[in-house]
Design an enzyme around this catalytic site. Structure first.
Site, short mmCIF file in Angstrom:
data_model
loop_
_atom_site.label_atom_id
_atom_site.label_comp_id
_atom_site.label_asym_id
_atom_site.label_seq_id
_atom_site.Cartn_x
_atom_site.Cartn_y
_atom_site.Cartn_z
N HIS A 190 0.85 -1.19 0.00
CA HIS A 190 0.00 0.00 0.00
C HIS A 190 0.89 1.24 0.00
O HIS A 190 1.73 1.41 0.89
CB HIS A 190 -0.91 0.01 1.23
CG HIS A 190 -1.72 1.26 1.36
ND1 HIS A 190 -2.68 1.62 0.44
CD2 HIS A 190 -1.71 2.25 2.30
CE1 HIS A 190 -3.23 2.76 0.81
NE2 HIS A 190 -2.65 3.16 1.93
N GLY A 227 3.45 4.83 4.39
CA GLY A 227 2.99 5.45 5.63
C GLY A 227 1.56 5.04 5.92
O GLY A 227 0.89 4.39 5.10
N LYS A 228 1.09 5.42 7.09
CA LYS A 228 -0.27 5.07 7.50
C LYS A 228 -1.30 5.69 6.56
O LYS A 228 -1.07 6.73 5.96
CB LYS A 228 -0.54 5.55 8.93
CG LYS A 228 0.24 4.79 10.00
CD LYS A 228 -0.12 5.31 11.38
CE LYS A 228 0.65 4.56 12.47
NZ LYS A 228 0.32 5.09 13.82
N SER A 229 -2.45 5.03 6.48
CA SER A 229 -3.54 5.55 5.67
C SER A 229 -4.01 6.89 6.22
O SER A 229 -4.12 7.07 7.43
CB SER A 229 -4.70 4.54 5.66
OG SER A 229 -5.75 4.99 4.85
N GLY A 230 -4.28 7.84 5.32
CA GLY A 230 -4.78 9.14 5.74
C GLY A 230 -3.73 10.21 5.89
O GLY A 230 -4.05 11.37 6.18
N LEU A 231 -2.45 9.87 5.67
CA LEU A 231 -1.38 10.87 5.81
C LEU A 231 -1.20 11.72 4.56
O LEU A 231 -0.45 12.70 4.58
CB LEU A 231 -0.06 10.19 6.17
CG LEU A 231 0.09 9.70 7.61
CD1 LEU A 231 1.43 9.01 7.80
CD2 LEU A 231 -0.04 10.86 8.59
N GLY A 232 -1.86 11.34 3.47
CA GLY A 232 -1.79 12.17 2.26
C GLY A 232 -0.80 11.71 1.22
O GLY A 232 -0.26 12.54 0.48
N LYS A 233 -0.55 10.41 1.14
CA LYS A 233 0.40 9.90 0.14
C LYS A 233 -0.05 10.23 -1.28
O LYS A 233 0.75 10.66 -2.11
CB LYS A 233 0.57 8.39 0.30
CG LYS A 233 1.20 7.97 1.62
CD LYS A 233 1.39 6.47 1.70
CE LYS A 233 0.08 5.72 1.77
NZ LYS A 233 -0.70 6.00 3.01
N SER A 234 -1.33 10.01 -1.57
CA SER A 234 -1.85 10.27 -2.91
C SER A 234 -1.79 11.76 -3.24
O SER A 234 -1.47 12.15 -4.37
CB SER A 234 -3.29 9.76 -3.04
OG SER A 234 -3.34 8.35 -2.90
N ASP A 290 -1.91 3.72 -4.53
CA ASP A 290 -2.70 2.86 -3.65
C ASP A 290 -2.15 1.43 -3.59
O ASP A 290 -1.77 0.95 -2.54
CB ASP A 290 -4.18 2.85 -4.04
CG ASP A 290 -5.05 2.23 -2.95
OD1 ASP A 290 -4.75 2.49 -1.77
OD2 ASP A 290 -5.99 1.50 -3.27
N GLU A 342 -7.28 8.12 -6.11
CA GLU A 342 -8.40 8.56 -5.28
C GLU A 342 -7.91 9.64 -4.33
O GLU A 342 -7.02 9.41 -3.51
CB GLU A 342 -8.97 7.39 -4.47
CG GLU A 342 -10.15 7.80 -3.60
CD GLU A 342 -10.54 6.74 -2.59
OE1 GLU A 342 -11.32 7.07 -1.68
OE2 GLU A 342 -10.05 5.60 -2.70
N ARG A 364 18.34 14.86 11.86
CA ARG A 364 18.52 16.28 11.53
C ARG A 364 19.70 16.51 10.59
O ARG A 364 19.70 17.47 9.82
CB ARG A 364 18.71 17.10 12.81
CG ARG A 364 17.51 17.07 13.73
CD ARG A 364 17.78 17.84 15.01
NE ARG A 364 17.96 19.27 14.77
CZ ARG A 364 16.97 20.15 14.72
NH1 ARG A 364 15.71 19.74 14.89
NH2 ARG A 364 17.20 21.43 14.50
#
EC number: 2.7.11.-
Length: 330
Positions: free
Chosen positions: A153, A168-175, A192, A218, A259
């Site tokens: 994913h 990364g986790k779903s909902g972080l804005g990868k798309s 996706d 999406e 850093r």
């Protein structure tokens, strides 16, 4: 993101699938010489076999489960015998359940032998390529078919010529980040669902899209976006090597993030080590630009062995050494 999955392999493919698909991405055309049920024959090994010893009568160690290649040597051996001996020699081949027979260098099979193959249900094909080239192309195709692969994913983008896998986790804005990169002139490989393959013992990982999802994305609040239709052919890629993994993280004030860039991290995908960059997400941060810099840093290190953090550290060390020398002189 769980990259610890071992990956999957196809156990076999039908000869029908092999015949229909080998010419799509490889410069080889097979001509069908007989009509049999190609769905009943399966290929389960990537290696090919030239059955010279089997034709001569030695079948103790005959690897009959492999695709059988008849080149100049094998066809001349058959043609140098009379019909009865030819039939006897060819019977040593077709009495086994071989997947198929491929004649190279425009060689021909005697009509009675072709009839024997048809009666035994063995598909026979011909190609104009030499045995060496045909075997190379067929092996490459089978390598791809039986390669280690897994679905992940995320989003895969070609950034400045570098294959970057966004995870990364779903909902972080990868798309959304991938869309931003596309708008900036980079190319989408997959969104996706990213299919990653490793051929044999190669250390190169190939990423490609899911054929159903294709180059659709999406975007939350907007819906489905057709990248090819909206941005044109320049905005998409069919396949790309996975060269850097960028993991998007939720910002946490208590976490100590990298850093300087001296501590180079990596992650294993299908047994191959890939550089890993972890980026914390918070409002106002221009992630697309940072990912471009990640790609450029990769190119600098790959082609010039240059790492900015190491260069800065060396400058500071040199400056301190000069200061110490001046103190000693005074």
């Amino acid at each position: 993101m769980n990259f610890d999955q071992k990956g999957m392999k196809k156990r076999s493919i039908t000869v029908a699938y092999f015949f229909e698909n080998i010419g799509r991405n490889h410069d080889i055309k097979l001509r069908r010489l007989n009509r049999v049920d190609e769905q009943k024959r399966r290929i389960s090994e990537r290696e090919l076999h030239r059955p010279g010893l089997a034709l001569a009568g030695f079948t103790n160690l005959f690897t009959y489960k492999r695709v059988q290649i008849l080149g100049n040597t094998e066809t001349r051996f058959l043609n140098n015998h009379d019909e009865a001996e030819r039939r006897k020699a060819f019977e040593n081949l077709v009495r086994f359940k071989v997947p198929c027979i491929i004649l190279t260098s425009t060689n021909k099979l005697q009509p009675e032998l072709l009839e024997m193959a048809t009666e035994a249900g063995v598909p026979v094909y011909a190609t104009r390529h030499s045995s060496t080239k045909a075997m190379y192309l067929i092996t490459d195709f089978l390598d791809d078919q039986f390669s280690l692969h897994q679905q992940y994913h995320g989003s895969m983008v070609d950034v400045c010529g570098v294959g970057v896998l966004l995870t990364g986790k779903s909902g972080l804005g990868k798309s959304e980040i991938a869309l931003d990169l596309i708008e900036r002139g980079h190319g989408l490989v997959a969104d996706d669902v990213v299919i990653i393959r490793r051929k044999g013992e190669s250390l190169v990982l190939n990423a490609r899209r899911n054929d159903i999802i294709d180059h659709f994305m999406e975007i939350r609040g907007l819906g489905v976006v057709d990248v090819k239709a909206n941005f044109g052919i320049r905005a998409i890629r069919d396949i790309k090597d996975v060269q850097v993994v960028v993991e998007l993280l939720e910002w946490n004030r208590e976490t100590d993030y990298e850093r300087l860039g001296l501590d180079m991290k990596s992650i294993k995908i299908l047994g191959v080590e890939v550089p890993l960059v972890q980026l914390p997400i918070f409002p106002g941060k221009n992630i697309a630009v940072i990912i471009e810099v990640v790609a450029l840093n990769f190119l600098l290190k790959h082609y010039s062995n240059y790492v900015a953090a190491e260069a800065l550290t060396e400058r500071i060390r040199t400056s301190i050494d000069k200061g110490n020398e001046q103190d000693d002189e005074s």
